[in-house]
Design a protein around this motif. Structure first.
Motif, PDB file in Angstrom:
ATOM      1  N   ASP A 179      34.096  44.473  45.416  1.00 52.03           N
ATOM      2  CA  ASP A 179      33.706  45.236  44.237  1.00 52.03           C
ATOM      3  C   ASP A 179      32.213  45.051  43.974  1.00 52.03           C
ATOM      4  OD1 ASP A 179      33.249  46.322  41.725  1.00 52.03           O
ATOM      5  OD2 ASP A 179      35.078  45.530  40.847  1.00 52.03           O
TER       6      ASP A 179
ATOM      7  N   LEU B 210      30.573  43.729  40.560  1.00 56.51           N
ATOM      8  CA  LEU B 210      30.621  42.325  40.173  1.00 56.51           C
ATOM      9  C   LEU B 210      29.448  41.582  40.811  1.00 56.51           C
ATOM     10  CD1 LEU B 210      34.449  41.572  40.583  1.00 56.51           C
ATOM     11  CD2 LEU B 210      33.175  41.690  38.431  1.00 56.51           C
TER      12      LEU B 210
ATOM     13  N   GLU C 101      32.979  38.087  43.243  1.00 56.04           N
ATOM     14  CA  GLU C 101      33.472  39.233  43.992  1.00 56.04           C
ATOM     15  C   GLU C 101      34.522  38.820  45.023  1.00 56.04           C
ATOM     16  OE1 GLU C 101      31.037  37.125  46.578  1.00 56.04           O
ATOM     17  OE2 GLU C 101      30.520  37.733  44.547  1.00 56.04           O
TER      18      GLU C 101
ATOM     19  N   ASP D 134      37.849  38.285  43.180  1.00 57.52           N
ATOM     20  CA  ASP D 134      38.450  39.601  42.938  1.00 57.52           C
ATOM     21  C   ASP D 134      39.175  40.125  44.177  1.00 57.52           C
ATOM     22  OD1 ASP D 134      38.453  42.378  41.401  1.00 57.52           O
ATOM     23  OD2 ASP D 134      37.575  42.777  43.373  1.00 57.52           O
TER      24      ASP D 134
ATOM     25  N   ARG E  54      43.389  40.793  44.957  1.00 55.48           N
ATOM     26  CA  ARG E  54      43.944  42.071  45.407  1.00 55.48           C
ATOM     27  C   ARG E  54      44.716  41.915  46.714  1.00 55.48           C
ATOM     28  NH1 ARG E  54      39.589  45.542  46.547  1.00 55.48           N
ATOM     29  NH2 ARG E  54      37.922  44.166  45.788  1.00 55.48           N
TER      30      ARG E  54
ATOM     31  N   ARG F  51      35.576  36.636  36.311  1.00 55.73           N
ATOM     32  CA  ARG F  51      36.994  36.480  36.636  1.00 55.73           C
ATOM     33  C   ARG F  51      37.860  37.272  35.660  1.00 55.73           C
ATOM     34  NH1 ARG F  51      35.263  30.777  37.144  1.00 55.73           N
ATOM     35  NH2 ARG F  51      34.803  30.418  39.349  1.00 55.73           N
TER      36      ARG F  51
ATOM     37  N   GLN G 215      37.099  40.091  34.291  1.00 55.63           N
ATOM     38  CA  GLN G 215      37.076  41.488  34.755  1.00 55.63           C
ATOM     39  C   GLN G 215      38.066  41.701  35.901  1.00 55.63           C
ATOM     40  OE1 GLN G 215      33.167  43.351  35.408  1.00 55.63           O
ATOM     41  NE2 GLN G 215      32.243  41.633  34.313  1.00 55.63           N
ATOM     42  N   ALA G 216      38.108  40.744  36.830  1.00 55.65           N
ATOM     43  CA  ALA G 216      39.020  40.871  37.969  1.00 55.65           C
ATOM     44  C   ALA G 216      40.478  40.813  37.515  1.00 55.65           C
ATOM     45  CB  ALA G 216      38.735  39.760  38.982  1.00 55.65           C
TER      46      ALA G 216
ATOM     47  N   LYS H 237      41.500  44.025  35.906  1.00 60.58           N
ATOM     48  CA  LYS H 237      41.735  45.031  36.939  1.00 60.58           C
ATOM     49  C   LYS H 237      43.119  44.880  37.556  1.00 60.58           C
ATOM     50  CE  LYS H 237      38.731  45.554  40.146  1.00 60.58           C
ATOM     51  NZ  LYS H 237      37.742  45.168  41.169  1.00 60.58           N
TER      52      LYS H 237
END
Length: 281
Positions: free
Chosen positions: A166, A169, A173, A176, A180, A216, A218-219, A222
């Motif tokens: 991403d 970020l 990153e 994140d 995923r 973190r 933000q991740a 998501k």
């Protein structure tokens, strides 16, 4: 198995040379080595093109490590991607051990290993929370990053499935991306220190950015918004998100940062409205 080695670098000509030397010392030669120069103003271009003529050198204007890695991955011709940060080094058998492990355990699309930590020129022991594991490790990935980019070998199809790093970020990153990946994929772990992870220098991302938990958060947001988690993973993600918001709020209050405190109070409030069980997850 064709392995493309991707090394992003920014103004680290000397450290990059040591990283490249460790790649060319491998008992298993990679298919290609790609250095993505993320806008360096030092001697990186000259060092790479003169001293390492077999390296595929790509220059781009400074966009950050995520963009540099993505540029290398997109340009790579191998079916397996091995990442190496320019300040780290590999032990000579790193690629060979991972190839053997993947051959003995078909079906895995990401393999990582243990590592040796060097800080300010001295070896240090990682804390228990940094312990590496294999299998379905999503829950282990929630508190902090437990997979080092320099220890990873992953199949290109995996990145096609979950997406690349991403680029919005500036840090975390890797945290994140591992979330995923590990939400739906088991990982293979080689319990040997195949990477020398070097730290303590001023240009590390962890030193350049304060409050790493804000990235973190933000991740985690998501992951919840993606709707891809099972019930247990969903609850664990909620719990971790609640804890990290509380940490950021506590820090904002402590430093009398009213603007930041307001932001994280609002996040707490919205989290409770959207997920009523968040506080008790």
């Amino acid at each position: 198995m064709k392995i493309s080695v991707i090394i992003p670098s920014w103004n680290r000509a000397d450290q990059l040379a040591a990283a490249l030397d460790s790649v060319y010392a491998q008992t298993l030669a990679p298919h290609e080595v790609i250095v993505v120069d993320d806008g360096s103003s030092d001697s990186t271009r000259q060092r790479v093109t003169c001293d390492y003529p077999h390296v595929r050198y790509i220059y781009q204007h400074n966009k950050g490590v995520s963009s540099a890695r993505n540029t290398g991955i997109t340009a790579a011709g191998g079916d397996w991607i091995a990442l190496l940060d320019s300040d780290d080094r590999w032990q000579p058998g790193k690629l060979e051990h991972q190839r053997q492990a993947l051959a003995a355990n078909p079906g895995y699309r990401l393999c990582h290993s243990d590592e040796t930590w060097i800080r300010n020129g001295k070896r240090v022991n990682p804390m228990k929370k940094h312990a590496k594991v294999g299998g379905h490790i999503y829950r282990h990935c929630l508190p902090l990053c437990v997979i080092s980019p320099s220890a990873v070998m992953m199949h290109r199809e995996l990145l096609e499935d979950v997406g690349l790093f991403d680029e919005t970020l500036p840090a975390c990153e890797d945290y994140d991306l591992w979330l995923r990946i590990c939400a739906s994929n088991p990982v293979l772990y080689v319990d040997q220190p195949l990477v020398i992870k070097v730290g303590g220098h001023e240009d590390q991302l962890s030193r350049r950015y304060w409050g790493m938990d804000r990235f973190r958060i933000q991740a985690l947001e998501k992951m919840l918004a993606a709707g891809c988690l099972g019930d247990q993973e969903h609850l664990l993600t909620l719990k971790t998100l609640h804890e990290k918001i509380a940490i950021m709020l506590q820090g904002a209050v402590k430093h009398d940062n009213r603007t930041l405190a307001s932001i994280y109070r609002d996040k707490q409030r919205r989290l409770s409205l959207m997920y009523p069980l968040a506080d008790s997850a």
